[in-house]
Design a protein around this motif. Structure first.
Motif, PDB file in Angstrom:
ATOM      1  N   TYR E  80       0.881  -1.168   0.000  1.00  0.00           N
ATOM      2  CA  TYR E  80       0.000   0.000   0.000  1.00  0.00           C
ATOM      3  C   TYR E  80       0.911   1.207   0.000  1.00  0.00           C
ATOM      4  O   TYR E  80       1.483   1.560   1.020  1.00  0.00           O
ATOM      5  CB  TYR E  80      -0.902  -0.021   1.228  1.00  0.00           C
ATOM      6  N   ASN E  81       1.086   1.781  -1.187  1.00  0.00           N
ATOM      7  CA  ASN E  81       2.171   2.732  -1.399  1.00  0.00           C
ATOM      8  C   ASN E  81       1.577   3.939  -2.109  1.00  0.00           C
ATOM      9  O   ASN E  81       1.235   3.878  -3.287  1.00  0.00           O
ATOM     10  CB  ASN E  81       3.224   2.029  -2.261  1.00  0.00           C
ATOM     11  N   VAL E  82       1.397   5.024  -1.351  1.00  0.00           N
ATOM     12  CA  VAL E  82       0.699   6.179  -1.921  1.00  0.00           C
ATOM     13  C   VAL E  82       1.542   7.431  -1.790  1.00  0.00           C
ATOM     14  O   VAL E  82       2.447   7.497  -0.950  1.00  0.00           O
ATOM     15  CB  VAL E  82      -0.656   6.420  -1.205  1.00  0.00           C
ATOM     16  N   GLY E  83       1.282   8.372  -2.634  1.00  0.00           N
ATOM     17  CA  GLY E  83       1.991   9.642  -2.614  1.00  0.00           C
ATOM     18  C   GLY E  83       1.295  10.615  -3.549  1.00  0.00           C
ATOM     19  O   GLY E  83       0.370  10.247  -4.275  1.00  0.00           O
ATOM     20  N   LEU E  84       1.775  11.829  -3.516  1.00  0.00           N
ATOM     21  CA  LEU E  84       1.064  12.898  -4.211  1.00  0.00           C
ATOM     22  C   LEU E  84       2.089  13.785  -4.900  1.00  0.00           C
ATOM     23  O   LEU E  84       3.115  14.115  -4.316  1.00  0.00           O
ATOM     24  CB  LEU E  84       0.284  13.707  -3.186  1.00  0.00           C
ATOM     25  N   ASP E  85       1.830  14.129  -6.182  1.00  0.00           N
ATOM     26  CA  ASP E  85       2.631  15.194  -6.772  1.00  0.00           C
ATOM     27  C   ASP E  85       1.662  16.236  -7.328  1.00  0.00           C
ATOM     28  O   ASP E  85       0.442  16.101  -7.181  1.00  0.00           O
ATOM     29  CB  ASP E  85       3.574  14.655  -7.853  1.00  0.00           C
ATOM     30  N   GLY E  86       2.209  17.239  -7.973  1.00  0.00           N
ATOM     31  CA  GLY E  86       1.347  18.357  -8.386  1.00  0.00           C
ATOM     32  C   GLY E  86       0.164  17.882  -9.211  1.00  0.00           C
ATOM     33  O   GLY E  86      -0.958  18.355  -9.051  1.00  0.00           O
ATOM     34  N   ILE E  87       0.447  16.927 -10.102  1.00  0.00           N
ATOM     35  CA  ILE E  87      -0.616  16.487 -11.011  1.00  0.00           C
ATOM     36  C   ILE E  87      -1.743  15.864 -10.210  1.00  0.00           C
ATOM     37  O   ILE E  87      -2.905  16.273 -10.289  1.00  0.00           O
ATOM     38  CB  ILE E  87      -0.040  15.487 -12.025  1.00  0.00           C
ATOM     39  N   SER E  88      -1.364  14.884  -9.371  1.00  0.00           N
ATOM     40  CA  SER E  88      -2.430  14.199  -8.631  1.00  0.00           C
ATOM     41  C   SER E  88      -3.067  15.149  -7.625  1.00  0.00           C
ATOM     42  O   SER E  88      -4.272  15.096  -7.399  1.00  0.00           O
ATOM     43  CB  SER E  88      -1.875  12.958  -7.937  1.00  0.00           C
ATOM     44  N   LEU E  89      -2.269  16.047  -7.056  1.00  0.00           N
ATOM     45  CA  LEU E  89      -2.839  16.994  -6.085  1.00  0.00           C
ATOM     46  C   LEU E  89      -4.069  17.672  -6.674  1.00  0.00           C
ATOM     47  O   LEU E  89      -5.156  17.644  -6.086  1.00  0.00           O
ATOM     48  CB  LEU E  89      -1.791  18.048  -5.729  1.00  0.00           C
ATOM     49  N   LEU E  90      -3.909  18.209  -7.875  1.00  0.00           N
ATOM     50  CA  LEU E  90      -5.029  18.965  -8.452  1.00  0.00           C
ATOM     51  C   LEU E  90      -6.224  18.053  -8.714  1.00  0.00           C
ATOM     52  O   LEU E  90      -7.360  18.397  -8.401  1.00  0.00           O
ATOM     53  CB  LEU E  90      -4.571  19.616  -9.745  1.00  0.00           C
ATOM     54  N   LEU E  91      -5.930  16.867  -9.243  1.00  0.00           N
ATOM     55  CA  LEU E  91      -7.057  15.974  -9.550  1.00  0.00           C
ATOM     56  C   LEU E  91      -7.739  15.529  -8.257  1.00  0.00           C
ATOM     57  O   LEU E  91      -8.962  15.417  -8.196  1.00  0.00           O
ATOM     58  CB  LEU E  91      -6.564  14.782 -10.355  1.00  0.00           C
ATOM     59  N   VAL E  92      -6.924  15.313  -7.209  1.00  0.00           N
ATOM     60  CA  VAL E  92      -7.533  14.939  -5.929  1.00  0.00           C
ATOM     61  C   VAL E  92      -8.488  16.042  -5.481  1.00  0.00           C
ATOM     62  O   VAL E  92      -9.645  15.794  -5.132  1.00  0.00           O
ATOM     63  CB  VAL E  92      -6.452  14.691  -4.865  1.00  0.00           C
TER      64      VAL E  92
END
Lengths: 172, 103, 485, 645, 511
Positions: E80-92
């Motif tokens: 279970y390996n999660v993280g966030l970058d700018g791209i996913s941040l906005l979509l989240v």
């Protein structure tokens, strides 16, 4: 060409012939009877193959008990001789017989070829003692004890099952 | 060789019987006859077992046959019971006529 | 040859105890039936106790082989024992309300179920083809009867007949295969096959094929499947729930045992190709025909045929991981399939009539729990992630790809796409159609509720936390000798 | 302290916000106060910057506000620019807009719903915001913001009477045609960025002016694209079709957006980019030709129209043609000069038309009018002044600007003479059709219905005051650009705009002025032509009541009908573009989507189902068949596996 | 609690909705109001929790942030390996915004099986968020598929007349793609195990693998197909019009707003970095398909009589533009594409919402059933107009910035003509959207029943207003968003370039 050999061949021939009759005969009663004969013949083969005890079983249980049971049921249901196919779906017959021929070819071919070569057991039993009932019994209660127990359950299940299916509804 | 009988002959006979049994099972329409053919198939197997056992010089073949006979008996009991039960509904045991369940 | 007559040690007793418990529970139920019919309410409980007891002894039994190396107690048999036990428990749970509804609450049902269960467990544990064969026959006889259990229903009796005739036919071949192998190996013990060059002789291949066909028949692999739809349709649903799961798993284990011994030099290519052909045929035929089914039990039968096609992939790949994957798959299949049948059993009012899918319309609102579990099971069968079914496929396809069976995996994938077609069709009828029947499905009995809950829990549990199961399965698989890694 | 430039656009934006959000609630007087207040305020604010600027050294001022878009090597600031060019635009845009706001009070008086009234003024303010952004922008992108903004407002205001289908259609048409232009503008911007690596005026123009050799190859394409944008916005052939329809909007809108300000944005843009254009001579020629042709073409159509506003619309197109002609021959300052004068007299004309319309209860057909001179004198005199201005009669504004254009085209090399001649002819045409409508509207007998007759009245003060102001302007505005013959410093506007026309390295900007004699001659000729046009129109329509033209029309019905139908260009476009597109859209949908793609998918799905439906019948229900299949399967396996050994 | 939110913010975000769904199961099915309120409350809480991401997101850092890693199937290195970058941040954030918006809209419009609806929606949110933050391919696949089921139910149960066909089509289409991706993922892991002797499904590990051309091509295609179907790229788009048209309004909002983006997201996050060579090799195809999509979608949209269908095809057109931006693969075009995803989510979401407003009152989506209602429902009209303008890229609103960046970025790439062709979308979009506006809100009022239309309700208004505000905000201050995208884009390009070199190196090294 020893006598034993001759007898075996005769018995085998008989078995095959009567088996054939059993199959071709439309009348179920007749085919049961021909099968009885075939089984007798088989029993004879068993004797030739040094298994007198099994031969006895074959006669008593198979030819005696089982097939008689068949006869009973036949009488009970008094189903007449099978009518010739009206539905006219020969495909089953044609394909079936063809397939059987192919299969027989393969199987027998395999037996004629290398199929019949078997390894000798580590300590081969003296042929005359092969069919010795006492030895068989001993084997049955030692190495094959588990099988024996298991079969007991199987028989029980069969018994109960037959009872469940065949008894009349007294409840209703 | 068992005595003077070559194993291959025994097996050929058994094979023949087995095939005949199959033929019966496939070509007959009377459930009882089909079942008879199946019994024949099992006996063919028995013959092969006995033949092998004799050729190998072991009793195991006979033992197996012993069990097979027992099983066959049980099967017969159940099978015939089923035929009877079914016959109560259909008045026939011609399997061509027994096809409520299909497609 | 030892003079003393009966060779029966404590080890043997401990090993056979589980089966004994089952046998005796069966007898006990019959006795109660005969002498205290008022207690019939407790049959199910008794049966459950029996299964529980047998499981207890199974877990207690010391490892190793007994009865002169003819009977196995290993992590594999224990795991399979749990698998079978679970199947039996589910069957019994759903049997109680089912039989009450149909007024057929007879002890024989449970007794036969238990004895059949005994037979299956013998199949998984026997190291001797004769034991296996006897187990097979015990199972078959018990279930021939169970198939025709509703004697008042023509369909049931017909199912009995069909199962019996085809079954007997099939086991005749199995027997002949046993005979051939006996001849070739000089004994009936499976370990006797583990001999260099054993698999080279045509007689052996012939015998092995006969076994493959015989057990393939029990697994309802196409083209040996034809009995399944009819029998499932006519058979009392709880029995189907057991029959559609347990014997299949056991059969696979038997085949694995035999092949792993016989093919110690690795599986011959043509043999493998043959198995692959079976797998593809089974998957495709099962899925495609399932699309056209109108009766839920037949539909599940065909889906089962397809699922066994996936399992056959494991047999074709043939290895430790493949076996482990198959075991995991079977646990998933148990939860999903048995769950589906449990739902079906509880969703249909009249057991003795056919079960057209259309009757499920509106169940989503009328019987929310059963419907939800059914949907869950179907999604699991379809292999949607976060369900057990996905995990099963996951490991299966992994094993296949690992050994380079790309085409096979692709066919499998294509098939699971087809399968979605009919699984979703049922879901859509459950939730998106207006009811056709005036009266709602029968209210959910506690036992059914429990069975369904167990299945749902298992589906999600295995689906979300599969690692333990996978670990156990791999350890179990490791007990068989495999050629190569 | 000086007011920062960003305040200018923001003022009307606030007005828009207030009216848009609260206008409906607080009623007309509130809306009026806010709307006109904003316009007035922005005018004051603008002049508070303009006057010092004009007094001062006219040095360009750039006021960055905040970074807007910054990605990779693209960095667009929101920054505003005040230089002579934007100053000029600013001066009249704000002022005219203010006048028209005032006028609108009276004009929109009869608007029944408060909501509509608020909407109208809100849109006007929004337009002002967009226009100021366009004018004051320092970068192409920001200009584009205004560019699209004014387009939007034109769309909204043309479609102001949204429940009239033709209005709704006209609005849409205006926006779409403008979008075609914007497409060109966009590509132009891409080209500019790709070439100069920036979108800021200062940087782009500096680079272009410094190393023309390096950039000029790319510039032809770029300028062409930009000019396409201009053609859309400033209604040049072939993209002019939206402007006549745009008359469906309320008259103040036609006056403000479709005459005085927005439509001249194209000219402004071309002038703004004069550095680039001058590096692409072939495009310059193209601009000149298009402008000249448009002038003639629209003028011709105007002759045969009977709808007052339509005539004015076509005359607007024609005048815009003049402006591009000027730019095309390199006389950018002259072009801008004409923009200025045109803003005054054309606004005046439209407002006059508005008053007439008001009086005639929204009937615009000049055939129903006549003799309004007596009943609405103010309107008449202002209208007449503006007419004289547009016809180029000295000393009215139009004369000077138009004459300058003709002069500069005359002196232009190559096609110059031809362009001059066409321009001259068009001038005559203009005088003719303009005086035609004057005659038909204000002279002769009233030809309308009874109730129209006694409904006719002079407009209220809110409407007439702007008229008068604009009338005066159309007299005096031209004096900013007296030709050289009136002395060295007679021409104010030329030198004022000169700094915008930056010198290009290696190109000598200085061209020798015409000899005075020639200049006098040209003036004389053009005045003569204009005068004769006037006279003819007066004779035919005022005196003889239009018998002569009727005879001509009868003489060549085909030609007349063609002209009257505006050469059926709309119909042509319908056949060439509109209907084919609709057809293609429908076919793509029905054929590609439904038939091919979905067809394939459904077919494959269907085949699988079919296979299932077929295969299920293998399950005959006959157990013997089951045994057979089982056995056949076995045999197949055996044959394959054992048979091989 | 503090620590939980501090260290496991992402996990909380992902699983909160699922937990909410479980709690909803405890409610009696009759408790309609409670279910509604509860679902909205959960989604709002979710939104509140997601805001810290925006604040705490470190602009300087290029890689993934808010990392969490827990072993899941250790034997196969699945975690279970999660993280966030700018791209996913906005979509989240887009997800956490659009979910309450949809639920808020449905508040007054979903009467049937409200509890089930809420549950489906919450599970859907978990699925979406999960696949947006997953950095382990197995985990990603699981979430990716989990999204499917609730959406299937949402379309199938609460959808329009042809909902069955639509939901089935949606499910099968998506499955068809993702099953191949499933095999590809397995193959990747197996290759990794073969290469390193260690099992792993982690993106970072698989990223280090290098393949021979053919293998990489096949793997890439397997991934790309799955994502292309989701986007959808022409000619795989035909599920979308049906799904959108039949789905309930809330479903359409989420479908257009988030689900489609996941296709692009997956392509950027996985397909590109894992198979850069193949991706670059196929980029031209992608671009061409994008161009076709832009023009084709716009043209077909113009031919529609059904409002939702029209908007659906407009999505095909818009996402075609996004695809072009990715195909061009310049910093600017990529940034534009990502921004455009957000924009499309907002504008199309708003359009569907407002169409829904009309549909709920008039129960038809036929353009011809309306006309001239601007005077009857001024507020709706205004909002719709703004959404339209945003969707046709009017400067000052969000749509323009994205479009402009994509086109300009593409223009500066070798594929100049894509931009030239795609820019024509500027014209075409104006044609179909303004036709829609004209035929629905303008023109003479032809249907009496339209006179009785009531204007937008408060709940609906809030839902729509939120979107409009965001449109204006992004349009005026795009940098707030761009600043968050830029680092990730640059990082992405770096990663791809690095792997390309590495791969070519190893390939040359290999005999």
């Amino acid at each position: 060409m020893t006598a034993g050999r001759l007898l075996f061949d005769l018995a085998a021939a008989g078995a095959i012939i009567f088996a054939g009759l059993m199959v071709v005969g439309r009348n179920p009663v007749r085919s049961v009877l021909s099968l009885v004969v075939a089984f007798f013949a088989l029993a004879a083969c068993f004797v030739m193959l040094l298994a007198p005890f099994i031969a006895a079983l074959q006669v008593i249980v198979y030819a005696g008990a089982i097939l008689v049971l068949f006869l009973f049921v036949l009488m009970l249901l008094n189903v007449g001789r099978e009518q010739p196919e009206k539905t006219g779906r020969p495909i089953q017959t044609v394909l079936g017989s063809a397939a059987v021929l192919v299969f027989a070819g393969l199987l027998l071919g395999m037996f004629r070829g290398s199929g019949a070569h078997v390894p000798m057991a580590a300590d081969p039993v003296e042929p005359s003692l092969l069919g010795d009932p006492a030895a068989l019994a001993r084997l049955l209660y030692s190495d094959y004890l588990l099988h024996f127990e298991a079969v007991s359950v199987l028989l029980l299940a069969a018994l109960v099952g037959a009872f469940v299916l065949a008894r009349r509804e007294h409840a209703s | 060789m068992i005595g003077s009988i070559p194993l291959s002959d025994v097996l050929l006979v058994s094979g023949a019987l087995f095939s005949i049994g199959i033929a019966g099972a496939l070509l007959r329409r009377n459930a009882i006859q089909i079942f008879l053919s199946i019994e024949l198939m099992m006996n063919a197997a028995n013959l092969a077992l006995i033949g092998y056992g004799a050729a190998l010089g072991t009793r195991e073949g006979q033992i197996v046959v012993f069990f097979v006979i027992a099983i066959a008996a049980a099967e017969a009991a159940v099978g015939l019971a089923i035929f009877v039960a079914l016959f109560r509904h259909t008045e026939t045991i011609d399997v061509n006529k027994i096809n409520l369940l299909k497609w | 040859m030892t003079p003393d007559l009966v060779k029966f040690t404590h080890a043997d007793l401990a090993a056979i105890a589980p089966e004994m418990v089952l046998a005796l529970t069966g007898c006990l139920i019959l006795l109660v039936e005969a002498f205290a019919p008022r207690l019939r309410r407790w049959f199910a409980t008794l049966a459950l106790a029996g299964v529980a007891g047998s499981l207890y002894f199974l877990l207690e039994a010391p490892g190793g082989t007994t009865f002169g190396g003819r009977f196995d107690t290993s992590s594999l048999t224990v795991l399979m024992g749990l698998f079978l036990g679970a199947a039996a428990v589910l069957a019994i749970l759903m049997a109680k309300p089912y039989l009450e509804r149909t007024g057929e609450e007879k002890g024989e049902f449970y007794a036969l179920l238990l004895w059949g269960h005994l037979g299956v467990s013998l199949m998984t544990r026997g190291l001797d083809l004769v034991i296996v064969f006897i187990g097979l026959e015990t199972l078959s006889l018990a279930f021939y009867v169970l198939a025709g259990f509703f004697r008042s229903v023509a369909a049931s009796s017909e199912a009995g007949l069909k199962y019996f005739l085809t079954g007997a036919f099939g086991s005749a071949f199995t027997l002949y295969g046993v005979a051939l192998l006996f001849g070739a190996s000089g004994g009936t013990k499976i370990e006797g096959f583990a001999r260099p060059g054993f698999a080279d002789s045509p007689a052996v291949i012939f015998g092995l094929l006969l076994l493959l066909v015989g057990f393939g028949f029990k697994m309802s692999i196409a083209p040996f499947h034809a009995w399944a739809p009819d029998v499932y349709q006519g058979m009392p649903t709880p029995a189907v729930a057991y029959l559609s799961v347990a014997p299949k798993g056991a059969s696979l284990i038997v085949l694995y045992r035999v092949f792993s011994a016989a093919f110690e030099g690795g599986m011959p290519d043509r043999f493998r190709t043959g198995i692959i052909a079976l797998a593809i045929l089974s998957m495709t035929l099962g899925n495609v025909v399932a699309l056209a089914q109108r009766d839920i039990k037949r539909l599940l039968a065909y889906s089962g045929i397809a699922q066994m096609g996936y399992v056959t992939i494991s047999l074709a790949v043939f290895g430790k991981d493949a076996l482990a994957a198959a075991i995991v798959f079977f646990f998933a299949y148990l939860a999903s399939n048995a769950g589906a049948f449990a739902a079906v059993a509880s969703l249909y009012r009249d057991e003795t009539k056919p079960h057209p899918v259309a009757l499920l319309a509106g169940a989503g609102r009328r019987a929310p729990f059963a419907a939800a579990v059914l949907a869950l099971c179907l999604f699991s069968l379809a292999g949607i992630p976060a369900t057990a079914g996905f995990i099963g496929k996951f490991f299966l396809f992994k094993a296949a790809l690992e050994k380079g069976f790309y085409a096979l995996a692709l066919v499998g994938i294509a098939n699971s796409l087809i399968s979605i077609g009919y699984y979703l069709k049922v879901v859509y009828i459950l939730y998106m159609r207006e009811p056709v029947e005036a009266d709602a499905p029968p209210s959910l009995a506690p036992a059914d509720r429990l069975a369904l809950a167990l299945c749902a829990a298992a589906i999600l549990g295995f689906g979300i936390f599969p690692s333990t199961l996978w670990e156990v399965a791999r350890r179990a698989a490791a007990t068989l000798p495999f050629a190569g890694p | 302290m000086t007011l920062p430039l960003w305040v200018l656009p923001v003022i009307p934006l606030v007005g828009f916000a207030i009216n848009g959000l609260l206008g409906t609630r607080f009623g007309k007087s509130f809306v009026t106060a806010v709307g006109c207040g904003a316009a007035g305020l922005v005018t004051l604010a603008a002049y508070s910057r303009l006057i010092p600027f004009a007094r001062g050294d006219h040095a360009t001022v750039v006021e960055p506000v905040v970074s807007w878009i910054a990605v990779a090597n693209l960095s667009i600031d929101i920054s505003f620019r005040l230089d002579p060019l934007s100053a000029l635009m600013l001066s009249f845009v704000t002022f005219v807009a203010f006048l028209i706001h005032i006028y609108a009070i009276g004009y929109m008086h009869h608007e029944t719903s408060d909501a509509g009234y608020a909407r109208f003024f809100a849109y006007l303010n929004l337009f002002l915001f967009a226009m100021l952004t366009l004018v004051l922008a320092e970068s192409f992108l920001l200009m584009f913001v205004g560019w699209e903004g004014v387009g939007l407002c034109s769309y909204l205001l043309v479609g102001y009477y949204f429940d009239r289908e033709y209005a709704a259609l006209a609005g849409r048409k205006a926006f779409v045609v403008n979008r075609i232009g914007d497409y060109g503008f966009l590509l132009g911007m891409f080209g500019i960025f790709a070439t100069f690596g920036s979108l800021n005026y200062s940087e782009v123009f500096r680079k272009a002016a410094e190393q023309p050799a390096q950039f000029s190859p790319a510039l032809a394409a770029i300028c062409l694209c930009l000019f396409i944008g201009a053609m859309g916005k400033s209604a040049q052939v072939p993209l002019y079709v939206w402007l006549p329809d745009a008359m469906a909007g309320p008259t103040p809108v036609s006056a403000l957006i479709h005459a005085a300000t927005m439509v001249t944005a194209g000219v402004y843009m071309v002038t703004r980019c004069n550095v680039l254009f001058r590096l692409a001579p072939e495009v310059m020629l193209f601009v000149a030709v298009i402008g000249c042709f448009t002038a003639l073409f629209a003028g011709t159509i105007a002759v045969a129209q009977n709808d007052l506003k339509k005539v004015l619309a076509y005359s607007t197109i024609s005048q815009l043609g003049y402006m591009f002609l000027a730019c095309g021959v390199g006389a950018f300052t002259v072009g801008m000069f004409h923009v200025l004068t045109h803003a005054c007299f054309k606004a005046c004309l439209f407002l006059g038309a508005g008053c007439v319309m008001h009086a005639m209860s929204d009937d615009l057909d000049i055939r129903h009018m006549g003799g309004l001179k007596a009943k609405m004198p103010i309107t008449f005199w202002t209208f007449l002044a503006a007419t004289l201005a547009i016809s180029g009669i000295p000393p009215f504004a139009g004369f000077f600007s138009k004459d300058a254009i003709l002069a500069s085209s005359f002196e232009a090399p190559g096609l110059g003479k031809l362009l001059w001649f066409v321009g001259l002819f068009t001038a005559g045409l203009t005088a003719f059709y303009m005086y035609r409508i004057v005659s038909l509207t204000f002279f002769g007998q009233f030809r309308g219905t009874k109730e129209q007759a006694h409904h006719v009245h002079e407009a209220p003060a809110t409407m007439t005051v702007p008229l008068v102001v604009l009338g005066l302007l159309s007299l005096v505005a031209g004096w900013l650009g007296l030709p050289a013959v009136f002395g060295e410093h007679a021409n104010v506007i030329g030198p004022f705009l000169a700094p915008v026309i930056a010198p290009i390295a290696g190109h000598d900007a200085a061209h020798e002025a015409l000899p005075h004699a020639t200049e006098w001659l040209l003036m004389a000729v053009s005045v003569a032509v204009a005068a004769s046009g006037l006279y003819l129109a007066y004779q035919w329509y005022a005196k003889q009541g239009g018998r002569a033209p009727a005879r001509i029309a009868a003489a060549m019905p085909g030609a007349y009908a063609l002209v009257a139908d505006k050469f059926r260009i709309d119909e042509l476009y319908g056949v060439l573009f509109v209907r084919p597109y609709a057809w293609a859209a429908h076919t793509l949908w029905k054929v590609v989507d439904v038939l091919i793609i979905d067809g394939l998918l459904n077919a494959s799905a269907f085949l699988v189902e079919l296979a299932g439906d077929f295969l299920r019948f293998l399950q005959t229900g006959n157990v013997r068949n089951y045994a057979l299949t089982f056995f056949l399967g076995l045999i197949a396996l055996l044959l394959f596996v054992v048979g091989a050994i | 609690m503090q620590r939980l939110l501090a260290d496991h913010l992402l996990s909380v975000l992902v699983f909160l909705p699922a937990a909410g769904a479980l709690l909803l199961l405890l409610l009696p099915r009759s408790a309609v109001g409670a279910a509604r309120a509860f679902a909205i409350a959960v989604s709002l809480l979710e939104l509140a929790l997601s805001l810290p991401l925006w604040v705490r997101f470190d602009l300087a850092q290029q890689g993934f942030q808010f990392r969490e890693k827990i072993a899941w199937i250790p034997q196969l290195g699945i975690s279970y390996n999660v993280g966030l970058d700018g791209i996913s941040l906005l979509l989240v954030l887009l997800t956490t915004i659009l979910t309450p918006v949809s639920l808020l809209f449905s508040y007054s419009h979903v009467e049937k099986e409200v509890r089930g609806f809420s549950i489906a929606f919450l599970i859907l949110e978990t699925g979406m968020l999960g696949s947006l933050v997953a950095l382990d391919l197995a985990l990603f696949y699981v979430f990716w598929e989990v999204m499917l089921v609730p959406m299937y139910f949402i379309i199938g149960i609460w959808g329009g007349p042809r909902r069955i066909y639509a939901s089935m089509k949606f499910f099968l289409f998506t499955m068809a793609g993702s099953l191949l991706m499933f095999l590809a993922i397995l193959y990747l892991a197996i290759r990794h195990q073969a290469a390193t002797g260690v099992w792993s499904f982690a993106f970072e590990d698989l990223y280090r693998l290098a393949f021979t051309g053919r293998t990489e091509t096949l793997l890439f295609l397997a991934f790309a197909l799955a994502f292309a179907i989701k986007v959808p790229v022409f000619p795989l788009h035909t599920w979308l019009p049906d799904a959108h048209t039949e789905a309930p309004t809330a479903g359409s909002i989420i479908l257009a707003g988030v689900l489609l983006k996941l296709g692009v997201y997956g392509y950027l996050r996985f397909a590109l970095p894992l198979f850069p060579d193949a991706a670059m090799h196929f980029a031209p195809w992608l671009g061409v398909l994008g161009v076709i999509g832009v023009i084709y979608g716009a043209a077909v949209a113009y031919a529609q009589h059904d409002m939702k269908r029209l908007v659906a095809y407009s999505s095909v057109s818009h996402l075609g533009l996004v695809v072009i931006g990715i195909g061009a693969f310049t910093t600017m075009s990529l940034t534009g594409s990502i921004l455009q995803m957000i924009n499309h989510g907002l504008s199309t979401g708003a359009l569907f919402l407002l169409v829904g407003v009309l549909y709920e009152r008039r129960h038809t989506r036929e353009l011809d059933a309306y006309g001239g209602i601007a005077g009857i429902v001024p507020v709706t009209t205004t909002l719709f107009l703004i959404a339209t303008l945003s969707s046709i890229g009017l400067p000052g609103l969000n749509g323009f910035v994205g479009e402009f960046l994509i086109l300009l970025g593409t223009w500066t790439s070798p594929h100049r003509w894509w931009a030239a062709a795609a820019a024509s979308g500027v014209i075409l979009s104006a044609i179909y959207m303004l036709t829609l506006v004209q035929r629905v809100f303008w023109n003479p009022m032809t249907h009496e029943e339209n006179k009785k239309l009531t204007d937008i309700r408060p709940t609906e208004f809030i839902a729509a207003a939120v979107l409009v505000v965001l449109m204006v905000w992004i349009g005026v201050r795009p940098n707030d968003v761009l600043d968050r995208i830029r680092p990730s884009v640059e990082h992405l390009q770096k990663v791809v370039a690095a792997k390309q070199q590495a791969a070519t190196y190893t390939r040359n090294a290999a005999p």
